[in-house]
Design an enzyme around this catalytic site. Structure first.
Site, PDB file in Angstrom:
ATOM      1  N   SER A 136      25.099  -9.932 -13.571  1.00 48.86           N
ATOM      2  CA  SER A 136      25.348 -10.667 -14.816  1.00 48.86           C
ATOM      3  C   SER A 136      24.913 -12.117 -14.678  1.00 48.86           C
ATOM      4  O   SER A 136      24.981 -12.696 -13.576  1.00 48.86           O
ATOM      5  CB  SER A 136      26.846 -10.610 -15.103  1.00 48.86           C
ATOM      6  OG  SER A 136      27.186 -11.546 -16.088  1.00 48.86           O
ATOM      7  N   TYR A 160      35.520 -12.061 -11.777  1.00 50.79           N
ATOM      8  CA  TYR A 160      34.495 -11.113 -12.244  1.00 50.79           C
ATOM      9  C   TYR A 160      33.121 -11.520 -11.687  1.00 50.79           C
ATOM     10  O   TYR A 160      32.405 -10.712 -11.083  1.00 50.79           O
ATOM     11  CB  TYR A 160      34.471 -11.079 -13.780  1.00 50.79           C
ATOM     12  CG  TYR A 160      33.272 -10.357 -14.357  1.00 50.79           C
ATOM     13  CD1 TYR A 160      33.081  -9.000 -14.135  1.00 50.79           C
ATOM     14  CD2 TYR A 160      32.318 -11.043 -15.123  1.00 50.79           C
ATOM     15  CE1 TYR A 160      31.968  -8.337 -14.663  1.00 50.79           C
ATOM     16  CE2 TYR A 160      31.211 -10.387 -15.652  1.00 50.79           C
ATOM     17  CZ  TYR A 160      31.040  -9.040 -15.411  1.00 50.79           C
ATOM     18  OH  TYR A 160      29.945  -8.385 -15.926  1.00 50.79           O
ATOM     19  N   LYS A 164      30.475  -9.750  -8.770  1.00 54.37           N
ATOM     20  CA  LYS A 164      29.056  -9.433  -9.019  1.00 54.37           C
ATOM     21  C   LYS A 164      28.185  -9.993  -7.891  1.00 54.37           C
ATOM     22  O   LYS A 164      27.291  -9.322  -7.388  1.00 54.37           O
ATOM     23  CB  LYS A 164      28.600 -10.007 -10.365  1.00 54.37           C
ATOM     24  CG  LYS A 164      29.189  -9.267 -11.549  1.00 54.37           C
ATOM     25  CD  LYS A 164      28.600  -7.877 -11.687  1.00 54.37           C
ATOM     26  CE  LYS A 164      29.263  -7.025 -12.718  1.00 54.37           C
ATOM     27  NZ  LYS A 164      28.921  -5.620 -12.665  1.00 54.37           N
TER      28      LYS A 164
HETATM   29  P1  NAD Z   1      31.398  -0.613 -20.272  1.00 56.76           P
HETATM   30  O1  NAD Z   1      32.810  -0.906 -19.916  1.00 56.76           O
HETATM   31  O2  NAD Z   1      31.097  -0.238 -21.666  1.00 56.76           O
HETATM   32  O3  NAD Z   1      30.821   0.522 -19.308  1.00 56.76           O
HETATM   33  C1  NAD Z   1      31.246   0.660 -17.976  1.00 56.76           C
HETATM   34  C2  NAD Z   1      31.497   2.139 -17.735  1.00 56.76           C
HETATM   35  O4  NAD Z   1      31.904   2.318 -16.372  1.00 56.76           O
HETATM   36  C3  NAD Z   1      32.602   2.706 -18.608  1.00 56.76           C
HETATM   37  O5  NAD Z   1      32.156   3.890 -19.246  1.00 56.76           O
HETATM   38  C4  NAD Z   1      33.743   3.007 -17.636  1.00 56.76           C
HETATM   39  O6  NAD Z   1      34.516   4.131 -18.046  1.00 56.76           O
HETATM   40  C5  NAD Z   1      32.990   3.235 -16.341  1.00 56.76           C
HETATM   41  N1  NAD Z   1      33.759   2.940 -15.117  1.00 56.76           N
HETATM   42  C6  NAD Z   1      34.457   1.814 -14.832  1.00 56.76           C
HETATM   43  N2  NAD Z   1      35.014   1.934 -13.613  1.00 56.76           N
HETATM   44  C7  NAD Z   1      34.655   3.141 -13.116  1.00 56.76           C
HETATM   45  C8  NAD Z   1      34.892   3.830 -11.901  1.00 56.76           C
HETATM   46  N3  NAD Z   1      35.677   3.316 -10.939  1.00 56.76           N
HETATM   47  N4  NAD Z   1      34.363   5.055 -11.709  1.00 56.76           N
HETATM   48  C9  NAD Z   1      33.586   5.611 -12.683  1.00 56.76           C
HETATM   49  N5  NAD Z   1      33.327   5.014 -13.857  1.00 56.76           N
HETATM   50  C10 NAD Z   1      33.851   3.785 -14.064  1.00 56.76           C
HETATM   51  O7  NAD Z   1      30.546  -1.886 -19.837  1.00 56.76           O
HETATM   52  P2  NAD Z   1      29.050  -2.256 -20.187  1.00 56.76           P
HETATM   53  O8  NAD Z   1      29.071  -3.347 -21.177  1.00 56.76           O
HETATM   54  O9  NAD Z   1      28.288  -1.048 -20.471  1.00 56.76           O
HETATM   55  O10 NAD Z   1      28.594  -2.888 -18.805  1.00 56.76           O
HETATM   56  C11 NAD Z   1      27.985  -2.114 -17.801  1.00 56.76           C
HETATM   57  C12 NAD Z   1      27.799  -2.968 -16.563  1.00 56.76           C
HETATM   58  O11 NAD Z   1      27.027  -4.122 -16.897  1.00 56.76           O
HETATM   59  C13 NAD Z   1      29.104  -3.493 -15.972  1.00 56.76           C
HETATM   60  O12 NAD Z   1      28.997  -3.443 -14.567  1.00 56.76           O
HETATM   61  C14 NAD Z   1      29.174  -4.938 -16.459  1.00 56.76           C
HETATM   62  O13 NAD Z   1      29.881  -5.747 -15.565  1.00 56.76           O
HETATM   63  C15 NAD Z   1      27.703  -5.308 -16.495  1.00 56.76           C
HETATM   64  N6  NAD Z   1      27.412  -6.371 -17.467  1.00 56.76           N
HETATM   65  C16 NAD Z   1      27.761  -6.205 -18.783  1.00 56.76           C
HETATM   66  C17 NAD Z   1      27.479  -7.215 -19.704  1.00 56.76           C
HETATM   67  C18 NAD Z   1      27.850  -7.058 -21.152  1.00 56.76           C
HETATM   68  O14 NAD Z   1      27.799  -8.032 -21.881  1.00 56.76           O
HETATM   69  N7  NAD Z   1      28.209  -5.887 -21.637  1.00 56.76           N
HETATM   70  C19 NAD Z   1      26.848  -8.393 -19.277  1.00 56.76           C
HETATM   71  C20 NAD Z   1      26.504  -8.522 -17.939  1.00 56.76           C
HETATM   72  C21 NAD Z   1      26.777  -7.500 -17.040  1.00 56.76           C
HETATM   73  C1  UD1 Z   2      30.666 -13.691 -21.657  1.00 58.97           C
HETATM   74  C2  UD1 Z   2      31.307 -13.654 -20.307  1.00 58.97           C
HETATM   75  C3  UD1 Z   2      30.240 -13.481 -19.249  1.00 58.97           C
HETATM   76  C4  UD1 Z   2      29.346 -12.269 -19.544  1.00 58.97           C
HETATM   77  C5  UD1 Z   2      28.756 -12.454 -20.938  1.00 58.97           C
HETATM   78  C6  UD1 Z   2      27.852 -11.328 -21.353  1.00 58.97           C
HETATM   79  C7  UD1 Z   2      33.257 -15.077 -20.646  1.00 58.97           C
HETATM   80  C8  UD1 Z   2      33.894 -16.390 -20.363  1.00 58.97           C
HETATM   81  N1  UD1 Z   2      32.037 -14.892 -20.129  1.00 58.97           N
HETATM   82  O1  UD1 Z   2      29.871 -14.810 -21.727  1.00 58.97           O
HETATM   83  O2  UD1 Z   2      30.828 -13.301 -18.009  1.00 58.97           O
HETATM   84  O3  UD1 Z   2      28.321 -12.172 -18.589  1.00 58.97           O
HETATM   85  O4  UD1 Z   2      29.838 -12.557 -21.862  1.00 58.97           O
HETATM   86  O5  UD1 Z   2      28.606 -10.255 -21.769  1.00 58.97           O
HETATM   87  O6  UD1 Z   2      33.823 -14.206 -21.270  1.00 58.97           O
HETATM   88  N2  UD1 Z   2      32.664 -17.313 -29.088  1.00 58.97           N
HETATM   89  C9  UD1 Z   2      33.294 -17.807 -30.209  1.00 58.97           C
HETATM   90  N3  UD1 Z   2      34.291 -17.067 -30.777  1.00 58.97           N
HETATM   91  C10 UD1 Z   2      34.673 -15.848 -30.286  1.00 58.97           C
HETATM   92  C11 UD1 Z   2      33.998 -15.357 -29.127  1.00 58.97           C
HETATM   93  C12 UD1 Z   2      33.016 -16.128 -28.552  1.00 58.97           C
HETATM   94  O7  UD1 Z   2      32.986 -18.897 -30.684  1.00 58.97           O
HETATM   95  O8  UD1 Z   2      35.591 -15.227 -30.837  1.00 58.97           O
HETATM   96  C13 UD1 Z   2      31.592 -18.111 -28.474  1.00 58.97           C
HETATM   97  C14 UD1 Z   2      31.874 -18.483 -27.038  1.00 58.97           C
HETATM   98  O9  UD1 Z   2      32.577 -19.671 -26.959  1.00 58.97           O
HETATM   99  C15 UD1 Z   2      30.462 -18.578 -26.474  1.00 58.97           C
HETATM  100  C16 UD1 Z   2      29.640 -17.601 -27.320  1.00 58.97           C
HETATM  101  O10 UD1 Z   2      30.413 -17.342 -28.486  1.00 58.97           O
HETATM  102  O11 UD1 Z   2      29.987 -19.858 -26.687  1.00 58.97           O
HETATM  103  C17 UD1 Z   2      29.368 -16.278 -26.612  1.00 58.97           C
HETATM  104  O12 UD1 Z   2      30.599 -15.788 -26.136  1.00 58.97           O
HETATM  105  P1  UD1 Z   2      30.737 -14.370 -25.438  1.00 58.97           P
HETATM  106  O13 UD1 Z   2      30.221 -13.313 -26.306  1.00 58.97           O
HETATM  107  O14 UD1 Z   2      32.141 -14.253 -24.943  1.00 58.97           O
HETATM  108  O15 UD1 Z   2      29.694 -14.465 -24.213  1.00 58.97           O
HETATM  109  P2  UD1 Z   2      29.581 -15.554 -23.036  1.00 58.97           P
HETATM  110  O16 UD1 Z   2      30.578 -16.610 -23.169  1.00 58.97           O
HETATM  111  O17 UD1 Z   2      28.176 -15.969 -22.967  1.00 58.97           O
END
Ligand code: NAD
Ligand code: UD1
Length: 350
Positions: A136, A160, A164
């Site tokens: 991330s 978190y 990572k």
């Molecule tokens: P998500 O929660 O929708 O998907 C994660 C999946 O992993 C879920 O289906 C959950 O049931 C499964 N899971 C969790 N723990 C498990 C375990 N111990 N064994 C088997 N399955 C398990 O999340 P996402 O948004 O799809 O994110 C996927 C990955 O990307 C995560 O590792 C997250 O940290 C990373 N990531 C997400 C974002 C984002 O904004 N969504 C941003 C940066 C990184």
């Molecule tokens: C968040 C996570 C980050 C993750 C990223 C992508 C936090 C502190 N960080 O970052 O670890 O990698 O998502 O999934 O959660 N905002 C509002 N009102 C709201 C929600 C958000 O104004 O109700 C603003 C926040 O202040 C920020 C922007 O929208 O400036 C984006 O927020 P968010 O979607 O939570 O993502 P990140 O903060 O970039």
């Protein structure tokens, strides 16, 4: 390469990537504990593929918690006993909430790092060619000058982000070990939003979302009354924070391109940003959502949120150079597709 194991494939990013993998002709084996994913997402993918290409999709599901070593091992043994050789793993499974990680750090270390160690221990016995890890942009921490490139310092400010970076380090040592023949890619995602253009699958957060885009959708749908914009006095053009929003299908495509790169190149260990390289302010995103969807959002400005950084967007050039990958969709597409999914599925997969 044909057989791909996808951990966390029933979650948001995993399900969209599974769909792209199937469309490319891969056989997909999903491991998911369903702690935050939905089996319905996989059922919908199966029917979508069947309708579109008139073939039975090669999508298989195993309900496994990766924290459980013997369950994980048995799954690989079962596949091997059926003559199925897993050639690559895409590891999405994990917890992803910054706020939860501050409250329950041990759970986060156990699930994000402990479970990954189990997976790697099992994998060490199978000659798997490629391993792709969901990292991330949060690993960069605060106050990093944007555009951020992969060689910037990593200074995560919450458990978190620390989990990572810990997994990234583990994977680097795993790659260097004499026994390893597995290529590694750590992909640092910026802010994935939106949904598949068919609105068959999308993001289905449980409870009140922390992240901006699902919150916007719930306000648009009148499920939540007010969108609080955290801060109007940041040092940016309109006083709101700037982020690098990336369409979920561009992100899914980034995984396909990474898989192809790891398959056709010498063993390697790479770290890549997956972002668009374009900064969009919170207010820009709100205004675009309102314009393309013809909806007025009820929002107001409140104090800054702790732990936020004003400007964060990627330098995505390394991914372009190595993979030939570049995000194609813009925030209009993200707002349209994201809202379309939400409008058609107000209760998500339930
Ligand atoms: P998500 O929660 O929708 O998907 C994660 C999946 O992993 C879920 O289906 C959950 O049931 C499964 N899971 C969790 N723990 C498990 C375990 N111990 N064994 C088997 N399955 C398990 O999340 P996402 O948004 O799809 O994110 C996927 C990955 O990307 C995560 O590792 C997250 O940290 C990373 N990531 C997400 C974002 C984002 O904004 N969504 C941003 C940066 C990184
Ligand atoms: C968040 C996570 C980050 C993750 C990223 C992508 C936090 C502190 N960080 O970052 O670890 O990698 O998502 O999934 O959660 N905002 C509002 N009102 C709201 C929600 C958000 O104004 O109700 C603003 C926040 O202040 C920020 C922007 O929208 O400036 C984006 O927020 P968010 O979607 O939570 O993502 P990140 O903060 O970039």
């Amino acid at each position: 390469m044909k057989n791909i194991l996808v951990t966390g494939g029933a979650g948001y990013i995993g399900s969209h990537t599974c769909l792209s993998l199937l469309e490319k002709g891969y056989d997909v084996f999903v491991i998911d504990s369903l702690v935050n994913g939905s089996i319905e997402s996989l059922e919908r993918i199966k029917s979508f593929i069947k309708k579109k290409s008139k073939i039975k999709s090669n999508l298989h599901f195993f309900k496994v918690d990766l924290r459980n070593f013997s369950q994980t091992l048995q799954t690989f043994e079962k596949l091997a006993s059926e003559g199925i050789k897993i050639e690559a793993v895409i590891h999405f499974a994990g917890y992803k909430s910054v706020f939860e990680s501050i409250e329950n750090p041990i759970e986060y270390w156990e699930n994000n790092v402990g479970a990954t160690l189990n997976l790697l221990r099992v994998l060490a016995n199978y000659k798997c060619k490629a391993f792709i890890f969901s990292s991330s942009a949060t690993v960069y921490g605060l106050n990093m000058k944007s555009p951020i490139s992969e060689d910037s310092n990593t200074l995560p400010i919450n458990p978190y982000g620390e989990t990572k970076i810990a997994v990234e380090k583990i994977l680097k040592s795993f790659f260097k070990s004499a026994k390893s023949t597995t290529s590694i890619a750590c992909l640092r995602y910026f802010n994935p939003i939106g949904a598949h253009e068919s609105s068959v699958i999308g993001e289905d957060p449980k409870g009140v979302p922390d992240n901006l885009f699902p919150y916007i959708c719930k306000v648009a749908n009148k499920e939540l009354g007010l969108l609080k914009v955290f801060g109007s006095d940041w040092p940016t053009k309109d006083g709101t924070c700037i982020r690098d929003f990336i369409h979920i299908m561009d992100l899914a495509d980034g995984h396909i391109k990474t898989l192809e790169y790891l398959t056709y190149n010498k063993p390697c260990c790479i770290t890549l940003n997956l972002g668009t390289g374009k900064g969009t302010s919170v207010l820009d995103l709100i205004k675009t959502f309102e314009k393309v969807n013809k909806i007025d959002l009820n929002y107001s400005f409140v104090n800054r949120r702790d732990g936020d950084t004003p400007i964060m967007y990627a330098n995505p050039l390394l991914a372009k150079k190595l993979l030939g990958w570049k995000a194609k969709k813009d925030i209009n597409d993200m707002c349209l597709d994201g809202w379309n999914w939400f409008k058609n599925n107000p209760n998500g997969y339930r």
